[in-house]
Write a protein that holds these residues in place. Sequence first.
Motif, PDB file in Angstrom:
ATOM      1  N   TYR A 108      42.758  45.246  40.292  1.00  0.00           N
ATOM      2  CA  TYR A 108      41.688  44.255  40.278  1.00  0.00           C
ATOM      3  C   TYR A 108      41.828  43.254  39.140  1.00  0.00           C
ATOM      4  O   TYR A 108      40.962  42.390  38.960  1.00  0.00           O
ATOM      5  CB  TYR A 108      40.324  44.955  40.177  1.00  0.00           C
ATOM      6  CG  TYR A 108      39.931  45.759  41.400  1.00  0.00           C
ATOM      7  CD1 TYR A 108      40.408  45.441  42.672  1.00  0.00           C
ATOM      8  CD2 TYR A 108      39.080  46.850  41.286  1.00  0.00           C
ATOM      9  CE1 TYR A 108      40.048  46.173  43.789  1.00  0.00           C
ATOM     10  CE2 TYR A 108      38.701  47.599  42.403  1.00  0.00           C
ATOM     11  CZ  TYR A 108      39.204  47.258  43.652  1.00  0.00           C
ATOM     12  OH  TYR A 108      38.833  47.990  44.757  1.00  0.00           O
ATOM     13  N   ASN A 109      42.925  43.368  38.362  1.00  0.00           N
ATOM     14  CA  ASN A 109      43.201  42.444  37.251  1.00  0.00           C
ATOM     15  C   ASN A 109      42.064  42.404  36.236  1.00  0.00           C
ATOM     16  O   ASN A 109      41.665  41.334  35.748  1.00  0.00           O
ATOM     17  CB  ASN A 109      43.484  41.036  37.778  1.00  0.00           C
ATOM     18  CG  ASN A 109      44.799  40.977  38.522  1.00  0.00           C
ATOM     19  OD1 ASN A 109      45.864  41.267  37.962  1.00  0.00           O
ATOM     20  ND2 ASN A 109      44.733  40.634  39.801  1.00  0.00           N
ATOM     21  N   VAL A 110      41.531  43.572  35.904  1.00  0.00           N
ATOM     22  CA  VAL A 110      40.427  43.665  34.952  1.00  0.00           C
ATOM     23  C   VAL A 110      40.978  43.675  33.531  1.00  0.00           C
ATOM     24  O   VAL A 110      41.927  44.405  33.237  1.00  0.00           O
ATOM     25  CB  VAL A 110      39.617  44.958  35.203  1.00  0.00           C
ATOM     26  CG1 VAL A 110      38.442  45.052  34.232  1.00  0.00           C
ATOM     27  CG2 VAL A 110      39.123  45.001  36.643  1.00  0.00           C
ATOM     28  N   PRO A 111      40.422  42.888  32.625  1.00  0.00           N
ATOM     29  CA  PRO A 111      40.930  42.872  31.254  1.00  0.00           C
ATOM     30  C   PRO A 111      40.742  44.223  30.568  1.00  0.00           C
ATOM     31  O   PRO A 111      39.810  44.978  30.876  1.00  0.00           O
ATOM     32  CB  PRO A 111      40.088  41.796  30.571  1.00  0.00           C
ATOM     33  CG  PRO A 111      38.854  41.674  31.407  1.00  0.00           C
ATOM     34  CD  PRO A 111      39.281  41.961  32.809  1.00  0.00           C
ATOM     35  N   THR A 112      41.614  44.513  29.641  1.00  0.00           N
ATOM     36  CA  THR A 112      41.566  45.782  28.910  1.00  0.00           C
ATOM     37  C   THR A 112      40.903  45.631  27.546  1.00  0.00           C
ATOM     38  O   THR A 112      40.906  46.571  26.750  1.00  0.00           O
ATOM     39  CB  THR A 112      42.979  46.334  28.719  1.00  0.00           C
ATOM     40  OG1 THR A 112      43.760  45.378  27.965  1.00  0.00           O
ATOM     41  CG2 THR A 112      43.659  46.591  30.049  1.00  0.00           C
ATOM     42  N   THR A 113      40.322  44.474  27.280  1.00  0.00           N
ATOM     43  CA  THR A 113      39.759  44.201  25.959  1.00  0.00           C
ATOM     44  C   THR A 113      38.307  44.657  25.825  1.00  0.00           C
ATOM     45  O   THR A 113      37.790  44.753  24.712  1.00  0.00           O
ATOM     46  CB  THR A 113      39.829  42.701  25.660  1.00  0.00           C
ATOM     47  OG1 THR A 113      39.256  41.980  26.764  1.00  0.00           O
ATOM     48  CG2 THR A 113      41.279  42.266  25.467  1.00  0.00           C
ATOM     49  N   PRO A 168      36.600  43.439  44.568  1.00  0.00           N
ATOM     50  CA  PRO A 168      36.676  42.388  43.549  1.00  0.00           C
ATOM     51  C   PRO A 168      38.093  42.071  43.089  1.00  0.00           C
ATOM     52  O   PRO A 168      38.977  42.920  43.105  1.00  0.00           O
ATOM     53  CB  PRO A 168      35.869  42.994  42.397  1.00  0.00           C
ATOM     54  CG  PRO A 168      36.104  44.475  42.520  1.00  0.00           C
ATOM     55  CD  PRO A 168      36.170  44.738  43.996  1.00  0.00           C
ATOM     56  N   GLN A 169      38.290  40.839  42.723  1.00  0.00           N
ATOM     57  CA  GLN A 169      39.364  40.420  41.835  1.00  0.00           C
ATOM     58  C   GLN A 169      38.666  39.815  40.622  1.00  0.00           C
ATOM     59  O   GLN A 169      37.759  38.989  40.775  1.00  0.00           O
ATOM     60  CB  GLN A 169      40.306  39.423  42.494  1.00  0.00           C
ATOM     61  CG  GLN A 169      41.347  40.053  43.397  1.00  0.00           C
ATOM     62  CD  GLN A 169      42.365  40.873  42.597  1.00  0.00           C
ATOM     63  OE1 GLN A 169      42.892  40.394  41.595  1.00  0.00           O
ATOM     64  NE2 GLN A 169      42.622  42.094  43.047  1.00  0.00           N
ATOM     65  N   TRP A 170      39.079  40.228  39.434  1.00  0.00           N
ATOM     66  CA  TRP A 170      38.324  39.878  38.229  1.00  0.00           C
ATOM     67  C   TRP A 170      38.069  38.378  38.118  1.00  0.00           C
ATOM     68  O   TRP A 170      36.940  37.957  37.869  1.00  0.00           O
ATOM     69  CB  TRP A 170      39.034  40.397  37.000  1.00  0.00           C
ATOM     70  CG  TRP A 170      38.403  39.933  35.710  1.00  0.00           C
ATOM     71  CD1 TRP A 170      38.854  38.981  34.855  1.00  0.00           C
ATOM     72  CD2 TRP A 170      37.147  40.393  35.172  1.00  0.00           C
ATOM     73  NE1 TRP A 170      37.975  38.820  33.808  1.00  0.00           N
ATOM     74  CE2 TRP A 170      36.920  39.676  33.985  1.00  0.00           C
ATOM     75  CE3 TRP A 170      36.207  41.334  35.578  1.00  0.00           C
ATOM     76  CZ2 TRP A 170      35.794  39.872  33.187  1.00  0.00           C
ATOM     77  CZ3 TRP A 170      35.076  41.532  34.791  1.00  0.00           C
ATOM     78  CH2 TRP A 170      34.884  40.796  33.608  1.00  0.00           C
ATOM     79  N   SER A 171      39.080  37.547  38.302  1.00  0.00           N
ATOM     80  CA  SER A 171      38.903  36.102  38.100  1.00  0.00           C
ATOM     81  C   SER A 171      37.904  35.528  39.103  1.00  0.00           C
ATOM     82  O   SER A 171      37.087  34.663  38.749  1.00  0.00           O
ATOM     83  CB  SER A 171      40.251  35.379  38.220  1.00  0.00           C
ATOM     84  OG  SER A 171      40.828  35.608  39.488  1.00  0.00           O
ATOM     85  N   ASP A 172      37.938  35.995  40.340  1.00  0.00           N
ATOM     86  CA  ASP A 172      37.009  35.492  41.352  1.00  0.00           C
ATOM     87  C   ASP A 172      35.578  35.952  41.060  1.00  0.00           C
ATOM     88  O   ASP A 172      34.621  35.175  41.172  1.00  0.00           O
ATOM     89  CB  ASP A 172      37.423  35.969  42.746  1.00  0.00           C
ATOM     90  CG  ASP A 172      38.745  35.388  43.192  1.00  0.00           C
ATOM     91  OD1 ASP A 172      39.030  34.222  42.862  1.00  0.00           O
ATOM     92  OD2 ASP A 172      39.501  36.103  43.868  1.00  0.00           O
ATOM     93  N   LEU A 173      35.426  37.230  40.714  1.00  0.00           N
ATOM     94  CA  LEU A 173      34.102  37.758  40.412  1.00  0.00           C
ATOM     95  C   LEU A 173      33.518  37.081  39.182  1.00  0.00           C
ATOM     96  O   LEU A 173      32.332  36.739  39.145  1.00  0.00           O
ATOM     97  CB  LEU A 173      34.188  39.269  40.202  1.00  0.00           C
ATOM     98  CG  LEU A 173      32.872  40.032  40.112  1.00  0.00           C
ATOM     99  CD1 LEU A 173      32.105  39.939  41.426  1.00  0.00           C
ATOM    100  CD2 LEU A 173      33.119  41.494  39.739  1.00  0.00           C
TER     101      LEU A 173
END
Length: 563
Positions: free
Chosen positions: A218-223, A552-557
Amino acid sequence: TKNKKTMSKIIIIIVAIAATTAAAAASEQPTAAWRLGNGWSSSHRASGDEIVKFGVALRQRNVAELQALVDEELSNPTHSNYAGYLQVSDLAALVGRADEEVEKVKDWLGCGQKQTKCLVSATKDYVRVEMTVARAEQLFRVELFHHTHERARASVVRAKMVGQECAEVFVPAEVRALVDMVLNIADLPPVPTHSASTNTLGDFPGINITPAIIRKYYNVPTTGLANKPVPASTASLAEFEQAYFYQTDVDAFEKKFGAAIRNVTVVGINDPDKGYLGEASLDTQYMAAMTVNAPVWVFSLDQFDLVAWAQEIMSTKNAPLIHSVSWGSAESGFDLAQATRINTEFMKMASLGYTLACASGDSGTDHSGLFSCGHFEPTFPASSPYCLAVGGTYLPTAPTDTDMDDTVAEIGWSGSGGGFSNYFAQPKWQQSVVATYQSQSGLPSTQYWNKTGRGSPDVSALATNFQVLSHGYMGSITGTSAATPTYAALLTLINDIRVGKGGKPLGLVAPLLYQAKTLGQDITSGNNRDPSCPAGFPALQGWDAITGLGTPQWSDLLQALSS
């Protein structure tokens, strides 16, 4: 939810307007005993000095006005009052009872007497009560017994059953107009079925899932959080029926998957040596891992009482604003009045800026018939328009973490709960996409479902073969209970970004999601047919009744929700 069939059933108070000459008789009239015994059996008489805990839900005022405020203004992105959330005191003034009315109910309950404790909710429409069995028996004119069930882990104290039905309870005429429901005196809850779990791949479709795979796919950030934690960027999980977790499991899981180790804040009880580990372990580990460094809370109640759960949150100072609810049951297991009261509690939470995510169920369309399909059974509370219903998908192939191909198409899981409510109408924000779906061919016959009902799920996420630590051992858990904290974690991260920019929390998020051009991947493969039924709902382009608006895809959401 792993379709935990746990909801406490409620005795509905009938308010009668009696003639003056019938006043004495009216004071003797019982409340309606609507519910069957659900397989419970009366065991032995409760001791008079035992403590019984119950709730008295007061009749609420101005519910129609509250709904208009939430639907037309606070959750409407085009309205000038969008996200202009109420304060608890404002909400109490709108729906709660006057102080003198609350005092009248407290006087009836004997609040302040020896061994009787009462706590009025912050919204002044609910009283939490503890008293001795002897006092409760006298108050409600019942005999309280321990009740057992062959699948229950513990007995419950309730009024002795009359045959196979719940007993009646009494409320005197002088307070009957103020009392809506009495919970946990005569009602007997259905017994939950817990998370589907296995230690071997193959019992459920798809690859094994870990936080690393979810982040990559889902390309979710790890920060994690970019700003200092506040209630808007704090996540919470609902747990009931002695669903507990080991903090050591959470710590080890976070360390393994690169998240900050932090203690989970528990409101209620967490005694993992005496409870069921699966659900709470799954919830806490994935919420903590996916939010990386956000504070994580658990609101833990012994019984699946969503009215008490909502009231507890609204009465807790600086409570988290994101809540994941992985519990539910067939909608028909709730009286309409009971489900409507819970729906109003969720509406109240939306007016305060809370975001609720509810698992859509794990039995596909489910069914009502004993030997045949009957009709489809949507899951509640996911069928409430004021909770974001989260369905489930799976990944069919097994790439490694390092070469994950995010173009692999998810498939709608056959167990993903979906369908149309028999209690709640379609909210405005989903009517257009639901109409498009219902106009397509290949859907089940409408003899099985309500065409005008609220459609679920709203969205979906991965749900099968989640790897979970339980008492130090890694196992696998499947269900929309896995998808729900995953999606709620992403909403927590987005709340952090919104508030960090000086904006308001998401609150009731569904209207914003439904107006977005895309949220990520539109799932077009899968069907949630119940084995007892001839057909289920297929995944099709656009919204559908197995995966909702998709995964979800992180950037779209982020683009859809961060402004």
